[in-house]
Scaffold this motif. Sequence first.
Motif: not given
Length: 331
Positions: A143-146, A150-157, A168-176
């Motif tokens: 996800l970090d690579k993407m 590609y200049g995207l923001k990442i949300i992951t759980e 918390i370190e990798y995500a731009d938005i943290i999903q709970i």
Amino acid sequence: MIVHLNKNISLEQAKQLADKYQSILFENGKLVLVSPSKLKSADEELEKAADEVFITETDIQLASKQYISSKREIVVGDIIVGGNTNNTVVITGPCSVESEEQIESAAKLCVELGVKILRAGAYKPRTSPYSFQGMGLEGLKLLDKMRSKYGLKIITEVRDSTHADEVIEYADIIQIGAKSMYDHGILRKCGKSRKPILLKRGFGTTLQEFVQSAEFILSGGNPNVMLCERGIRTFETKTRFTLDLCGVAWLKENTNLPVILDPSHAIGYAYGVADLSRACVAMGVDGLLIESHPNPKAAKSDAEQQLNFDEFRKLFVSLKTVAEAVGYKVV
Ligand code: PEP
Ligand code: MN
């Protein structure tokens, strides 16, 4: 009761007041005390220490309209969720990161359509221990690579507190996720971060309980919380869950938090996702989370509900018209 302490109050004094009034104390530009809501007025000592006092009906306090009458604005890079933007932020991606090829094709779809936030799980909270549990750290790295490619923001759980720091370190938005809505280890860790949090509603929880979970994050000092309605369990068995749009209306009326809707997990079947998504957008919502996959049939999780890319493309275009009709803009 929420008390904004005045600048003359030292941290030491604030801690003593927090003790005395059984309050939570946090700092966010200013020192804030939150007592149980049954305390309905400030005595002389608190009054003297306060700049402002807010009385709320229930323990929905920091998330309440009595505290902040407008909607909170959550900043994710150059994307603004909520506030007075009237943005409906569309978030898409597969349920799970499965391989570099798979997540890269999802990232390319986002770029093609102008979707700015890519979502996929690296740690999956599955109902069965025998199902695919996610790629873990390797998934986060993809996800970090993407994001950088590609200049995207990442949300992951974040599934549990063992890997909360990583997410918390990798995500731009943290999903709970829905199954973690009551995980106080996760809620407290997210309260210490300042990154945006997407808190999903537990499928067996009331709106009061849902927003009280958000209070754990807010009272940890993190003001950046978004709520996600993703369907609740009812007596109905033909669909996976029941999307609680009445609940969404209640959240909009009574809380100051942006609301994101997840029709994919609610219905659980791809055939209904487009219609439901349009219904959600027609309510005037801050965002939409839709699962899409390059080859849904082969997906390692939630195969039945993910849209293929052509279905997503068609849906995305139609959402723009619906959003415009209700004074919103798809971003
Ligand atoms: C998901 O977003 O893929 C997920 C597991 O959702 P939920 O927590 O709503 O079940
Ligand atoms: Mn899923």
